[in-house]
Design a protein around this motif. Sequence first.
Motif, mmCIF file in Angstrom:
data_model
loop_
_atom_site.group_PDB
_atom_site.id
_atom_site.type_symbol
_atom_site.label_atom_id
_atom_site.label_comp_id
_atom_site.label_asym_id
_atom_site.label_seq_id
_atom_site.Cartn_x
_atom_site.Cartn_y
_atom_site.Cartn_z
ATOM 1 N N TYR A 126 -89.910 -48.872 27.849
ATOM 2 C CA TYR A 126 -89.688 -47.455 28.632
ATOM 3 C C TYR A 126 -88.282 -48.035 27.389
ATOM 4 N N VAL A 127 -87.549 -46.738 27.646
ATOM 5 C CA VAL A 127 -86.158 -46.550 27.321
ATOM 6 C C VAL A 127 -85.341 -45.475 28.089
ATOM 7 N N GLN A 128 -84.635 -46.064 28.334
ATOM 8 C CA GLN A 128 -83.876 -44.007 29.651
ATOM 9 C C GLN A 128 -83.329 -42.826 28.592
ATOM 10 N N GLY A 129 -84.250 -42.555 29.236
ATOM 11 C CA GLY A 129 -84.193 -41.088 27.979
ATOM 12 C C GLY A 129 -85.125 -40.138 27.647
ATOM 13 N N MET A 130 -86.138 -41.349 27.624
ATOM 14 C CA MET A 130 -87.715 -40.739 27.251
ATOM 15 C C MET A 130 -88.405 -39.631 28.465
ATOM 16 N N ASN A 131 -88.008 -39.400 29.329
ATOM 17 C CA ASN A 131 -88.544 -38.438 30.182
ATOM 18 C C ASN A 131 -87.664 -37.536 29.623
ATOM 19 N N GLU A 132 -87.169 -37.063 29.540
ATOM 20 C CA GLU A 132 -85.815 -35.703 28.815
ATOM 21 C C GLU A 132 -86.554 -35.575 27.195
ATOM 22 N N VAL A 133 -87.279 -36.569 26.502
ATOM 23 C CA VAL A 133 -88.147 -36.007 25.484
ATOM 24 C C VAL A 133 -89.221 -35.531 26.100
ATOM 25 N N LEU A 134 -89.465 -36.305 27.094
ATOM 26 C CA LEU A 134 -90.454 -35.873 27.465
ATOM 27 C C LEU A 134 -91.235 -33.962 28.044
ATOM 28 N N ALA A 135 -89.878 -34.281 29.185
ATOM 29 C CA ALA A 135 -90.352 -32.877 29.178
ATOM 30 C C ALA A 135 -90.766 -31.219 29.107
ATOM 31 N N PRO A 136 -89.936 -31.081 27.534
ATOM 32 C CA PRO A 136 -90.742 -29.702 26.845
ATOM 33 C C PRO A 136 -92.065 -29.577 26.455
ATOM 34 N N ILE A 137 -92.368 -30.830 26.640
ATOM 35 C CA ILE A 137 -93.672 -31.424 26.006
ATOM 36 C C ILE A 137 -94.798 -30.361 27.005
ATOM 37 N N TYR A 138 -94.531 -31.610 28.173
ATOM 38 C CA TYR A 138 -94.875 -31.196 29.206
ATOM 39 C C TYR A 138 -94.882 -29.649 29.574
ATOM 40 N N PHE A 139 -93.726 -29.473 29.498
ATOM 41 C CA PHE A 139 -93.092 -27.515 30.646
ATOM 42 C C PHE A 139 -93.953 -27.172 29.567
ATOM 43 N N VAL A 140 -93.867 -26.842 28.123
ATOM 44 C CA VAL A 140 -94.816 -25.838 27.430
ATOM 45 C C VAL A 140 -96.485 -26.094 27.578
ATOM 46 N N PHE A 141 -96.850 -26.962 27.573
ATOM 47 C CA PHE A 141 -98.486 -27.227 28.169
ATOM 48 C C PHE A 141 -99.018 -26.954 29.387
ATOM 49 N N ARG A 142 -97.682 -26.961 30.343
ATOM 50 C CA ARG A 142 -98.110 -26.599 32.385
ATOM 51 C C ARG A 142 -98.248 -25.080 31.990
ATOM 52 N N PHE A 184 -71.009 -43.767 18.182
ATOM 53 C CA PHE A 184 -70.125 -43.340 19.530
ATOM 54 C C PHE A 184 -71.075 -42.567 20.016
ATOM 55 N N TYR A 185 -71.228 -40.822 19.222
ATOM 56 C CA TYR A 185 -72.011 -40.413 20.044
ATOM 57 C C TYR A 185 -73.161 -40.117 19.437
ATOM 58 N N ALA A 186 -73.616 -39.952 18.227
ATOM 59 C CA ALA A 186 -74.683 -39.861 17.129
ATOM 60 C C ALA A 186 -76.732 -40.087 17.450
ATOM 61 N N PHE A 187 -76.011 -41.760 17.880
ATOM 62 C CA PHE A 187 -77.328 -42.124 18.610
ATOM 63 C C PHE A 187 -77.672 -41.530 19.949
ATOM 64 N N ARG A 188 -77.440 -40.882 20.623
ATOM 65 C CA ARG A 188 -78.012 -40.116 21.463
ATOM 66 C C ARG A 188 -78.702 -39.084 20.982
ATOM 67 N N TRP A 189 -77.651 -38.517 20.168
ATOM 68 C CA TRP A 189 -78.205 -37.213 18.940
ATOM 69 C C TRP A 189 -79.722 -37.261 18.699
ATOM 70 N N ILE A 190 -79.940 -38.878 18.170
ATOM 71 C CA ILE A 190 -80.979 -38.980 17.559
ATOM 72 C C ILE A 190 -81.883 -39.090 17.709
ATOM 73 N N THR A 191 -81.882 -40.358 18.577
ATOM 74 C CA THR A 191 -82.800 -40.853 19.675
ATOM 75 C C THR A 191 -83.632 -40.060 20.727
ATOM 76 N N LEU A 192 -83.172 -38.888 21.150
ATOM 77 C CA LEU A 192 -83.108 -38.071 22.469
ATOM 78 C C LEU A 192 -83.810 -36.722 21.414
ATOM 79 N N LEU A 193 -83.359 -36.255 20.433
ATOM 80 C CA LEU A 193 -83.658 -35.586 19.847
ATOM 81 C C LEU A 193 -82.774 -34.260 20.374
#
Length: 292
Positions: free
Chosen positions: A97-113, A198-207
Amino acid sequence: MDENLVSNEQEKDNNDSEVLSGHDISHGDHPLSEGKASLWHQYFQEADIAEQIERDVQRTHPDIKFFSGDSPFSLENRKALRNILLLFAKLNPAICYVQGMNEVLAPIYFVFRNDPSEQHACEGLGLHKTHEKSQAEADSFYCFVRLMSDSIDHFCKQLDNSPIGILSTLCHLMELLKTNDGKLWHHLQITNKVNAQFYAFRWITLLLTQEFNFNSIMRIWDSLLSNPLGIQEMLLRICCAMLLCVKSRLLAGDFTENLKLLQHYPEVNIEHLLQVAKELTNPTTCPSELSV
């Protein structure tokens, strides 16, 4: 000699023979062992992961009642997020688990729920509602795994310097920027030396989930997931468009100002951003093949 005393001595000898001596205890199973094969080590490692997931789930979109608060509904939703992330970590020990994966999962679960269809709608009652929640959790897990599979290499440190690692992806982003705006590329990379990492690493990894509000994320993901050329291609285009949409501020800023701006990206017109992304020139793709 007293028979009772003899009997007690014999019982003591028998008990002593059953005590496991120190050298007979497997080091791998010792609670303090740090060996990877130790079940105790695995137990404590999984407990640490579960604790980190719990902290992140509690912080997921605190401004949205769907995820926050003490209502049975929000508690149930956070439990589903926790279950999915724990299972993903268990099945993917190399990534875990990598910190921030919860943010990637949240929109997916929100849509299905919140699926309004008859089979998945969350407005049902009683057992029917419980069944729908279970479906949303299972479907979200499947889609989360599929989505992460497109960017899983970005989370492997061993692959950072490989052609499929995050550093290579960041280089592709800078090449895309250089192709479309050499002046801005030169200002960021050469003059101010604002490394994309410095900035795009987070943009890309956490979509981009931490750069925009939830509604904007849903719109951006609509373009990401529907793009015929794949998520990563459209993601790099949007990242490049993000730079172009604040071009004037970047050209006027120094290293500190630019870094602060890109790490705390300002509000922009999302439709304009996506249109800019669509119209970018990329030697490997054709803009006419893109959809927004």
